[in-house]
Design a protein around this motif. Structure first.
Motif, PDB file in Angstrom:
ATOM      1  N   ASP A  60       0.834  -1.208   0.000  1.00 33.30           N
ATOM      2  CA  ASP A  60       0.000   0.000   0.000  1.00 33.30           C
ATOM      3  C   ASP A  60       0.867   1.257   0.000  1.00 33.30           C
ATOM      4  O   ASP A  60       0.562   2.234  -0.698  1.00 33.30           O
ATOM      5  CB  ASP A  60      -0.935   0.004   1.217  1.00 33.30           C
ATOM      6  CG  ASP A  60      -2.038  -1.029   1.092  1.00 33.30           C
ATOM      7  OD1 ASP A  60      -2.322  -1.454  -0.048  1.00 33.30           O
ATOM      8  OD2 ASP A  60      -2.606  -1.428   2.132  1.00 33.30           O
ATOM      9  N   GLU A  61       1.939   1.243   0.802  1.00 31.61           N
ATOM     10  CA  GLU A  61       2.860   2.387   0.827  1.00 31.61           C
ATOM     11  C   GLU A  61       3.532   2.547  -0.533  1.00 31.61           C
ATOM     12  O   GLU A  61       3.681   3.682  -1.029  1.00 31.61           O
ATOM     13  CB  GLU A  61       3.931   2.185   1.902  1.00 31.61           C
ATOM     14  CG  GLU A  61       4.908   3.344   2.010  1.00 31.61           C
ATOM     15  CD  GLU A  61       6.062   3.075   2.971  1.00 31.61           C
ATOM     16  OE1 GLU A  61       6.980   3.921   3.033  1.00 31.61           O
ATOM     17  OE2 GLU A  61       6.041   2.011   3.639  1.00 31.61           O
ATOM     18  N   PHE A  62       3.900   1.446  -1.149  1.00 30.50           N
ATOM     19  CA  PHE A  62       4.531   1.478  -2.469  1.00 30.50           C
ATOM     20  C   PHE A  62       3.606   2.114  -3.499  1.00 30.50           C
ATOM     21  O   PHE A  62       4.005   3.004  -4.263  1.00 30.50           O
ATOM     22  CB  PHE A  62       4.901   0.047  -2.877  1.00 30.50           C
ATOM     23  CG  PHE A  62       5.500  -0.075  -4.253  1.00 30.50           C
ATOM     24  CD1 PHE A  62       6.816   0.291  -4.490  1.00 30.50           C
ATOM     25  CD2 PHE A  62       4.741  -0.561  -5.305  1.00 30.50           C
ATOM     26  CE1 PHE A  62       7.371   0.174  -5.760  1.00 30.50           C
ATOM     27  CE2 PHE A  62       5.286  -0.675  -6.572  1.00 30.50           C
ATOM     28  CZ  PHE A  62       6.600  -0.312  -6.799  1.00 30.50           C
ATOM     29  N   VAL A  79       3.160   5.936  -2.966  1.00 25.69           N
ATOM     30  CA  VAL A  79       4.280   6.743  -3.462  1.00 25.69           C
ATOM     31  C   VAL A  79       4.126   7.009  -4.951  1.00 25.69           C
ATOM     32  O   VAL A  79       4.362   8.128  -5.426  1.00 25.69           O
ATOM     33  CB  VAL A  79       5.619   6.026  -3.182  1.00 25.69           C
ATOM     34  CG1 VAL A  79       6.769   6.722  -3.911  1.00 25.69           C
ATOM     35  CG2 VAL A  79       5.899   5.989  -1.689  1.00 25.69           C
ATOM     36  N   LEU A  80       3.724   5.990  -5.694  1.00 22.20           N
ATOM     37  CA  LEU A  80       3.555   6.144  -7.140  1.00 22.20           C
ATOM     38  C   LEU A  80       2.426   7.116  -7.482  1.00 22.20           C
ATOM     39  O   LEU A  80       2.419   7.710  -8.567  1.00 22.20           O
ATOM     40  CB  LEU A  80       3.281   4.782  -7.787  1.00 22.20           C
ATOM     41  CG  LEU A  80       4.374   3.712  -7.629  1.00 22.20           C
ATOM     42  CD1 LEU A  80       3.951   2.428  -8.323  1.00 22.20           C
ATOM     43  CD2 LEU A  80       5.707   4.213  -8.192  1.00 22.20           C
ATOM     44  N   LYS A  81       1.475   7.292  -6.552  1.00 22.50           N
ATOM     45  CA  LYS A  81       0.344   8.189  -6.793  1.00 22.50           C
ATOM     46  C   LYS A  81       0.580   9.602  -6.273  1.00 22.50           C
ATOM     47  O   LYS A  81      -0.256  10.477  -6.483  1.00 22.50           O
ATOM     48  CB  LYS A  81      -0.916   7.617  -6.118  1.00 22.50           C
ATOM     49  CG  LYS A  81      -1.399   6.298  -6.701  1.00 22.50           C
ATOM     50  CD  LYS A  81      -2.606   5.788  -5.921  1.00 22.50           C
ATOM     51  CE  LYS A  81      -3.093   4.450  -6.446  1.00 22.50           C
ATOM     52  NZ  LYS A  81      -4.243   3.930  -5.646  1.00 22.50           N
ATOM     53  N   THR A  82       1.706   9.808  -5.573  1.00 22.34           N
ATOM     54  CA  THR A  82       1.988  11.121  -4.987  1.00 22.34           C
ATOM     55  C   THR A  82       3.045  11.824  -5.825  1.00 22.34           C
ATOM     56  O   THR A  82       4.234  11.472  -5.766  1.00 22.34           O
ATOM     57  CB  THR A  82       2.500  10.972  -3.537  1.00 22.34           C
ATOM     58  OG1 THR A  82       1.575  10.153  -2.799  1.00 22.34           O
ATOM     59  CG2 THR A  82       2.622  12.334  -2.876  1.00 22.34           C
ATOM     60  N   PRO A  83       2.654  12.832  -6.625  1.00 21.60           N
ATOM     61  CA  PRO A  83       3.587  13.468  -7.567  1.00 21.60           C
ATOM     62  C   PRO A  83       4.852  14.019  -6.897  1.00 21.60           C
ATOM     63  O   PRO A  83       5.952  13.840  -7.419  1.00 21.60           O
ATOM     64  CB  PRO A  83       2.751  14.594  -8.189  1.00 21.60           C
ATOM     65  CG  PRO A  83       1.335  14.133  -8.052  1.00 21.60           C
ATOM     66  CD  PRO A  83       1.290  13.376  -6.756  1.00 21.60           C
TER      67      PRO A  83
END
Length: 311
Positions: free
Chosen positions: A77-79, A82-86
């Protein structure tokens, strides 16, 4: 640079448990720095392979290993977050460029017979961190810090004048790793997930490059000895394991202890270069290293004293 929040112990920890945790921390951190210190032996075992190809294998196989650890430790979920947070993704993109440049230059330097310069780069790294804080964060240097930085600059200047060229390998390694650590602290992400994302960003171009090499008939994997194949595939484990040991140690040790232990790695490189691989060690180089070691002694004593005064 280390985050104190990772290594502070709860107030209600019993003395026996604290001692046990400290011993465990020293073992974990010691193993991490020892592996990094003897890592030139591993990279030289693949000396016939170009540095760029070695680094590419290191990235790809590291990602395979790290994504498995991310799933095992329930960090998926953390991974994904991160990919969704610009902002976080952009920061990790920048750190990816820095760490990949550091890896590439380090492996090239080791296999090109420039291990002494590589060790010098990691010796000056703590002083580079102090300099970065002064330049970018407008931090005021304590007098011992200023003396240590000036001595380091004097050592670099002496090395440049003696050989007629700037020790660019040492400076590039020191500054890329210093900038990597400095910027990496800004990203609100754990070490494991952060490194997994960084290797992910390089995995797609890395696979493309390996496929290209294979199409040209110049790839090393499965075209040489079985031991070479094992070394190339093992780069992932060899990269990730000391990082995990380091994090386990960092959570159990205070900042001053961890800061002093970090010199194990460049010391290992230095001894390997001089004793095992017979790199030339001139009087000028000796003066350069003695000056750097003096600067580090001043810096380390000041750091320990300052840390002990903290509440």
């Amino acid at each position: 640079m280390f985050d104190r929040r990772l290594i502070m112990k709860p107030d209600n920890t019993s003395p026996a448990k604290t001692r046990h945790e400290t011993v465990a921390g020293v073992v974990y951190a010691g193993l991490a720095f020892l592996i990094w210190g003897i890592s030139p032996v591993y990279w030289k075992a693949m000396q016939q392979v170009p540095a760029l190809e070695i680094v590419t294998h290191r990235v790809v196989w590291s990602f395979v290993f790290l994504i498995g650890l991310t799933l095992i430790q329930h960090r998926w979920d953390e991974f994904r977050q991160v990919l969704k947070t610009p902002r976080t993704f952009l920061i990790l993109t920048l750190t990816t460029l820095l760490v990949s440049a550091n890896w590439l230059l380090y492996i090239w330097a080791v296999n090109a017979g420039c291990m002494l310069q590589a060790s010098l780069g990691y010796y000056i790294n703590p002083l580079v961190n102090v300099l970065l804080g002064m330049v970018f964060l407008k931090e005021r240097l304590r007098r011992p810090q200023a003396v240590a930085v000036l001595l380091a600059c004097a050592a670099v200047a002496f090395r440049t004048i003696s050989y007629g060229e700037l020790p660019w390998i040492a400076l590039t390694l020191g500054f890329t790793f210093g900038l990597y650590g400095w910027i990496r602290k800004v990203a609100p992400v754990s070490s494991l997930v952060g490194l997994t994302v960084e290797t992910l960003l390089l995995t797609t171009p890395g696979i493309a490059y390996l496929v290209y090499l294979e199409s040209q008939g110049t790839g090393a994997l499965f075209h040489g000895s079985r031991s070479l194949d094992a070394f190339l595939i093992g780069t992932g484990v060899f990269t990730a394991v000391p990082l995990l040991f380091f994090n386990l140690g960092a959570r159990r040790l205070n900042l001053s202890t961890l800061g002093l232990m970090q010199y194990i790695a460049p010391s290992g490189m230095f001894l390997l270069a001089v004793i095992v691989y017979g790199e030339p060690f001139t009087a000028a180089q000796a003066w350069t290293f003695v000056t750097i070691w003096t600067a580090l002694a001043i810096y380390s004593i000041d750091s320990v004293r300052t840390y002990r005064r903290l509440p």
